[in-house]
Motif scaffolding. Structure first.
Motif, short mmCIF file in Angstrom:
data_model
loop_
_atom_site.label_atom_id
_atom_site.label_comp_id
_atom_site.label_asym_id
_atom_site.label_seq_id
_atom_site.Cartn_x
_atom_site.Cartn_y
_atom_site.Cartn_z
N HIS A 1 0.82 -1.21 0.00
CA HIS A 1 0.00 0.00 0.00
C HIS A 1 0.85 1.26 0.00
O HIS A 1 2.02 1.24 0.38
CB HIS A 1 -0.93 0.01 1.22
N ASP A 2 0.22 2.35 -0.42
CA ASP A 2 0.86 3.66 -0.39
C ASP A 2 0.59 4.32 0.94
O ASP A 2 -0.45 4.10 1.57
CB ASP A 2 0.30 4.54 -1.52
N PHE A 3 1.53 5.13 1.38
CA PHE A 3 1.34 5.96 2.57
C PHE A 3 2.10 7.25 2.30
O PHE A 3 2.82 7.34 1.29
CB PHE A 3 1.79 5.23 3.83
N PRO A 4 1.92 8.29 3.11
CA PRO A 4 2.53 9.59 2.78
C PRO A 4 4.04 9.53 2.50
O PRO A 4 4.56 10.33 1.73
CB PRO A 4 2.22 10.45 4.00
N GLY A 5 4.75 8.57 3.09
CA GLY A 5 6.19 8.49 2.89
C GLY A 5 6.63 7.58 1.75
O GLY A 5 7.81 7.40 1.53
N GLY A 6 5.70 6.97 1.04
CA GLY A 6 6.08 6.08 -0.06
C GLY A 6 5.17 4.88 -0.18
O GLY A 6 3.97 4.98 -0.03
N ARG A 7 5.76 3.72 -0.42
CA ARG A 7 5.01 2.47 -0.59
C ARG A 7 5.56 1.46 0.42
O ARG A 7 6.76 1.41 0.66
CB ARG A 7 5.18 1.95 -2.02
N MET A 8 4.66 0.66 0.99
CA MET A 8 5.05 -0.26 2.05
C MET A 8 4.46 -1.64 1.79
O MET A 8 3.39 -1.76 1.20
CB MET A 8 4.55 0.28 3.39
N VAL A 9 5.16 -2.65 2.24
CA VAL A 9 4.68 -4.03 2.18
C VAL A 9 4.67 -4.56 3.61
O VAL A 9 5.68 -4.51 4.31
CB VAL A 9 5.60 -4.91 1.29
N ASP A 10 3.52 -5.06 4.04
CA ASP A 10 3.37 -5.58 5.40
C ASP A 10 2.87 -7.02 5.32
O ASP A 10 2.08 -7.36 4.45
CB ASP A 10 2.34 -4.75 6.18
N HIS A 11 3.30 -7.85 6.27
CA HIS A 11 2.97 -9.28 6.26
C HIS A 11 1.95 -9.59 7.36
O HIS A 11 2.12 -9.19 8.51
CB HIS A 11 4.23 -10.10 6.46
N TYR A 12 0.92 -10.32 6.98
CA TYR A 12 -0.20 -10.64 7.86
C TYR A 12 -0.55 -12.12 7.76
O TYR A 12 -0.04 -12.85 6.92
CB TYR A 12 -1.45 -9.84 7.43
N PHE A 13 -1.48 -12.53 8.61
CA PHE A 13 -2.22 -13.77 8.44
C PHE A 13 -3.68 -13.37 8.31
O PHE A 13 -4.13 -12.41 8.94
CB PHE A 13 -2.06 -14.72 9.64
N VAL A 14 -4.45 -14.10 7.50
CA VAL A 14 -5.86 -13.82 7.31
C VAL A 14 -6.61 -15.14 7.15
O VAL A 14 -6.04 -16.12 6.65
CB VAL A 14 -6.08 -12.89 6.09
#
Length: 117
Positions: free
Chosen positions: A28-41
């Protein structure tokens, strides 16, 4: 797909994968750039019953991918060999509802509290 098709969304950090959960990534995008986060769903029975998902040789992960200019998010469902995938559109409202239903705020967004330990 709708928000109801994904529950128990939580960060992988210091968490173990519970039965029924699938590794997931949110890019996802956020004000400081682009980020990748790891989850379980935990995907719903309707997710597993989808014809496209059924056509895969299993599911090794799900990627929620933000698109530019407010276009619907993409949900990419990967099989273990990473040769085939199934792609769904996921409207912004449904993505945000999924986050809200799981009391999640994305890193980099207002209200997010970083993990410090």
């Amino acid at each position: 797909m709708t928000a109801a098709d994904f529950s128990n969304l939580h960060l992988q950090y210091k968490a173990e994968q519970a039965e029924g959960e699938v590794p997931a990534v949110i890019e996802h995008d956020f004000p400081g750039g682009r980020m990748v986060d790891h989850y379980f769903v935990t995907p719903s029975p309707a997710f597993w019953a989808d014809e496209g998902v059924q056509s895969l040789d299993g599911v090794s992960g799900i990627l929620f991918l933000q698109q530019p200019d407010g276009a619907p998010w993409k949900i990419l469902v990967h099989e273990p060999s990473m040769i085939k995938e199934v792609v769904f559109d996921f409207p912004e409202e449904e993505f945000r509802k999924m986050l809200a239903d799981n009391a999640m705020i994305l890193p980099g967004e207002p209200g997010f509290t970083p993990i410090t330990d």
